[in-house]
Design a protein around this motif. Structure first.
Motif, PDB file in Angstrom:
ATOM      1  N   ARG A  56      68.939  39.340  60.239  1.00  0.00           N
ATOM      2  CA  ARG A  56      69.407  38.164  59.496  1.00  0.00           C
ATOM      3  C   ARG A  56      68.278  37.492  58.734  1.00  0.00           C
ATOM      4  N   ASP A  57      67.333  38.280  58.242  1.00  0.00           N
ATOM      5  CA  ASP A  57      66.160  37.711  57.591  1.00  0.00           C
ATOM      6  C   ASP A  57      66.505  36.978  56.298  1.00  0.00           C
ATOM      7  N   HIS A  58      67.637  37.319  55.680  1.00  0.00           N
ATOM      8  CA  HIS A  58      67.985  36.670  54.419  1.00  0.00           C
ATOM      9  C   HIS A  58      68.295  35.183  54.609  1.00  0.00           C
ATOM     10  N   TRP A  59      68.780  34.797  55.816  1.00  0.00           N
ATOM     11  CA  TRP A  59      69.063  33.387  56.052  1.00  0.00           C
ATOM     12  C   TRP A  59      67.775  32.576  56.112  1.00  0.00           C
ATOM     13  N   ALA A  60      66.769  33.106  56.789  1.00  0.00           N
ATOM     14  CA  ALA A  60      65.472  32.420  56.836  1.00  0.00           C
ATOM     15  C   ALA A  60      64.871  32.324  55.436  1.00  0.00           C
ATOM     16  N   ALA A  61      64.979  33.408  54.672  1.00  0.00           N
ATOM     17  CA  ALA A  61      64.446  33.412  53.307  1.00  0.00           C
ATOM     18  C   ALA A  61      65.160  32.379  52.434  1.00  0.00           C
ATOM     19  N   LEU A  62      66.468  32.268  52.602  1.00  0.00           N
ATOM     20  CA  LEU A  62      67.238  31.302  51.820  1.00  0.00           C
ATOM     21  C   LEU A  62      66.839  29.873  52.170  1.00  0.00           C
ATOM     22  N   ARG A  63      66.705  29.579  53.472  1.00  0.00           N
ATOM     23  CA  ARG A  63      66.318  28.231  53.887  1.00  0.00           C
ATOM     24  C   ARG A  63      64.939  27.848  53.347  1.00  0.00           C
TER      25      ARG A  63
ATOM     26  N   LEU B 174      58.645  34.009  45.457  1.00  0.00           N
ATOM     27  CA  LEU B 174      57.649  34.645  46.309  1.00  0.00           C
ATOM     28  C   LEU B 174      57.712  34.099  47.736  1.00  0.00           C
ATOM     29  N   GLN B 175      57.921  32.796  47.879  1.00  0.00           N
ATOM     30  CA  GLN B 175      58.011  32.204  49.212  1.00  0.00           C
ATOM     31  C   GLN B 175      59.205  32.762  49.977  1.00  0.00           C
ATOM     32  N   ALA B 176      60.332  32.911  49.287  1.00  0.00           N
ATOM     33  CA  ALA B 176      61.516  33.481  49.929  1.00  0.00           C
ATOM     34  C   ALA B 176      61.278  34.938  50.312  1.00  0.00           C
ATOM     35  N   LEU B 177      60.598  35.681  49.446  1.00  0.00           N
ATOM     36  CA  LEU B 177      60.319  37.094  49.738  1.00  0.00           C
ATOM     37  C   LEU B 177      59.392  37.235  50.944  1.00  0.00           C
ATOM     38  N   VAL B 178      58.442  36.322  51.076  1.00  0.00           N
ATOM     39  CA  VAL B 178      57.557  36.357  52.235  1.00  0.00           C
ATOM     40  C   VAL B 178      58.377  36.261  53.519  1.00  0.00           C
ATOM     41  N   GLU B 179      59.302  35.302  53.566  1.00  0.00           N
ATOM     42  CA  GLU B 179      60.130  35.135  54.764  1.00  0.00           C
ATOM     43  C   GLU B 179      61.059  36.323  54.982  1.00  0.00           C
ATOM     44  N   LEU B 180      61.414  36.997  53.925  1.00  0.00           N
ATOM     45  CA  LEU B 180      62.306  38.140  54.041  1.00  0.00           C
ATOM     46  C   LEU B 180      61.637  39.320  54.737  1.00  0.00           C
ATOM     47  N   VAL B 181      60.303  39.445  54.593  1.00  0.00           N
ATOM     48  CA  VAL B 181      59.627  40.648  55.092  1.00  0.00           C
ATOM     49  C   VAL B 181      58.556  40.374  56.144  1.00  0.00           C
ATOM     50  N   VAL B 182      58.183  39.093  56.373  1.00  0.00           N
ATOM     51  CA  VAL B 182      57.012  38.816  57.196  1.00  0.00           C
ATOM     52  C   VAL B 182      57.170  39.306  58.637  1.00  0.00           C
ATOM     53  N   VAL B 183      58.371  39.237  59.181  1.00  0.00           N
ATOM     54  CA  VAL B 183      58.584  39.708  60.543  1.00  0.00           C
ATOM     55  C   VAL B 183      58.663  41.227  60.594  1.00  0.00           C
ATOM     56  N   ARG B 184      59.079  41.837  59.517  1.00  0.00           N
ATOM     57  CA  ARG B 184      59.280  43.286  59.505  1.00  0.00           C
ATOM     58  C   ARG B 184      57.977  44.051  59.289  1.00  0.00           C
ATOM     59  N   ASN B 185      57.108  43.559  58.417  1.00  0.00           N
ATOM     60  CA  ASN B 185      55.814  44.201  58.206  1.00  0.00           C
ATOM     61  C   ASN B 185      54.870  43.177  57.586  1.00  0.00           C
ATOM     62  N   TYR B 186      53.790  42.843  58.300  1.00  0.00           N
ATOM     63  CA  TYR B 186      52.920  41.752  57.881  1.00  0.00           C
ATOM     64  C   TYR B 186      52.141  42.078  56.610  1.00  0.00           C
ATOM     65  N   SER B 187      51.686  43.309  56.457  1.00  0.00           N
ATOM     66  CA  SER B 187      50.941  43.653  55.248  1.00  0.00           C
ATOM     67  C   SER B 187      51.835  43.572  54.017  1.00  0.00           C
ATOM     68  N   LEU B 188      53.110  43.931  54.171  1.00  0.00           N
ATOM     69  CA  LEU B 188      54.056  43.811  53.065  1.00  0.00           C
ATOM     70  C   LEU B 188      54.220  42.343  52.678  1.00  0.00           C
ATOM     71  N   ALA B 189      54.242  41.458  53.680  1.00  0.00           N
ATOM     72  CA  ALA B 189      54.340  40.026  53.399  1.00  0.00           C
ATOM     73  C   ALA B 189      53.112  39.525  52.648  1.00  0.00           C
ATOM     74  N   LEU B 190      51.923  40.051  52.992  1.00  0.00           N
ATOM     75  CA  LEU B 190      50.697  39.604  52.322  1.00  0.00           C
ATOM     76  C   LEU B 190      50.646  40.050  50.874  1.00  0.00           C
ATOM     77  N   ILE B 191      51.281  41.165  50.554  1.00  0.00           N
ATOM     78  CA  ILE B 191      51.349  41.592  49.156  1.00  0.00           C
ATOM     79  C   ILE B 191      52.041  40.525  48.318  1.00  0.00           C
ATOM     80  N   VAL B 192      53.029  39.858  48.906  1.00  0.00           N
ATOM     81  CA  VAL B 192      53.775  38.810  48.212  1.00  0.00           C
ATOM     82  C   VAL B 192      53.099  37.452  48.384  1.00  0.00           C
ATOM     83  N   MET B 193      52.535  37.206  49.568  1.00  0.00           N
ATOM     84  CA  MET B 193      51.940  35.904  49.854  1.00  0.00           C
ATOM     85  C   MET B 193      50.702  35.638  48.996  1.00  0.00           C
ATOM     86  N   THR B 194      49.927  36.663  48.701  1.00  0.00           N
ATOM     87  CA  THR B 194      48.684  36.475  47.948  1.00  0.00           C
ATOM     88  C   THR B 194      48.939  35.930  46.545  1.00  0.00           C
TER      89      THR B 194
END
Length: 359
Positions: free
Chosen positions: A23-30, A280-300
């Motif tokens: 349900r990562d899309h709900w966290a990303a939406l919030r 970008l903030q929403a995308l970070v929440e969408l992937v941060v739990v699934r793979n941290y390096s993928l989240a950093l690609i967006v977070m940077t």
């Protein structure tokens, strides 16, 4: 010593593992909404100079990701208060012409207290990263008494929006009661750190102090980026996961810098920059739990875009500083994790020998 040394070298499959979707899309939406609303208000009122206060206040929305609504509200109230206090301290430091030297010392001390609170409350995501990020990020942007006061109002507004968005789901589920099952029914129990609260906080203090001192001594522009990097890595549980998180952060940041350079090469401004930050903030929440390096690609690129909105600087220098300081933070985190793991291993080994003697 124990028969086998603790494993600390990351495995390739762990670097690329993509955890199951939950349900990562709900966290990303919030989180996306909590970031968008205050930024759009600031843009509409011509006060994008206060964006850094609003964004760090909006980070309140990341807490209690899959908690039941009432539990999430309680957790976010505590985290939001801690976030506001961190922003207030950071803004006070920003009033000083010596802010760049002050912030490293204060951030290192602040992480100690924030860690104790984080472990006591057992909030998720764990650790004091957002409090230190908020303090140091705000402190780095020059402020006047008027912008400081207005910035605190913006932060309070952003936190209030985050709390409302985090709780409004409960009202929706109650309105649809009987037709749709509420998925957030089981409270999330977060285990306390294995090292103990005081030892855990000391680990953060040492890591932040070392990571902040190195770039400050060699005069790199954003010492707090190294501090945030080491805190992010050390927030994981156990030596192996901390080393893995450090590798994730450095590898993801390198790829993220390339993406950030591409995005900012078009020199986005105003509302366009806000849209980029929100997405970008929403995308970070969408992937941060699934793979941290993928989240950093967006977070940077997100961090770089935040800087462009509130305090523009030459892109080349920002990219260089971000890369170098992330590397410093990752190396310090690995060093602290290894030393701590070996210390725990030796302590357990000595304890085992003492038990053997007593028996």
């Amino acid at each position: 010593m124990t028969d086998a040394a603790p494993r600390l070298t990351p495995r390739w499959r762990d670097l690329f593992e993509l955890r199951p979707y939950d349900r990562d899309h709900w966290a990303a939406l919030r989180v996306g909404l909590a970031t968008a609303i205050p930024l759009i208000v600031l843009w509409a009122t011509g006060r994008t100079d206060l964006a850094v206060y609003a964004v760090f206040g909006a980070f309140t929305s990341v807490y209690g990701r899959n908690f039941p609504h009432v539990s999430r509200l309680r957790l976010q109230l505590i985290a939001g208060a801690a976030q506001l206090l961190s922003i207030a301290v950071g803004g006070a430091i920003a009033l000083s012409p010596n802010r760049n030297s002050i912030v490293v010392i204060v951030a290192a001390l602040w992480v100690f207290g924030a860690s104790l609170l984080a472990d006591r409350v057992r909030w998720t995501p764990p650790g004091p990263i957002f409090q230190v990020f908020g303090l140091a990020g705000v402190a780095y942007v020059p402020a006047t008494p008027s912008t400081y006061g207005a910035g605190l109002i913006a932060a309070v507004g952003a936190i209030a929006v985050a709390l409302l968005i985090g709780y409004v789901g409960r009202l929706i589920w109650r309105a649809r009661e009987g037709r749709l099952r509420n998925p957030y029914t089981k409270p999330i129990v977060v285990p306390p750190p294995a090292e103990g609260y005081l030892q855990h906080a000391t680990m953060f203090l040492v890591g932040a102090g070392l990571a902040g001192a190195i770039p400050a001594l060699i005069s790199i522009g954003h010492p707090y980026w190294a501090i945030v990097s080491v805190i992010a890595a050390l927030s994981a549980a156990g030596g192996y996961n901390r080393v893995l998180r450090a590798v994730h952060r450095f590898a993801g940041t390198l790829l993220g810098l390339a993406l950030g350079a591409l995005i900012l090469a078009f020199h986005p401004t105003g509302l366009v920059t806000i849209v980029i930050i929100v997405v970008l903030q929403a995308l970070v929440e969408l992937v941060v739990v699934r793979n941290y390096s993928l989240a950093l690609i967006v977070m940077t690129p997100l961090v770089l875009a935040m800087g462009e909105l509130g305090h523009p600087q030459p892109l080349g220098a920002l990219i260089w500083q971000r890369g170098v300081e992330t590397f410093i933070g990752a190396v310090v985190a690995v060093g602290v994790a290894v030393v701590l793991e070996l210390f725990i291993d030796r302590k357990q080994s000595n304890g085992g020998r003492a038990d053997s003697i007593r028996s």
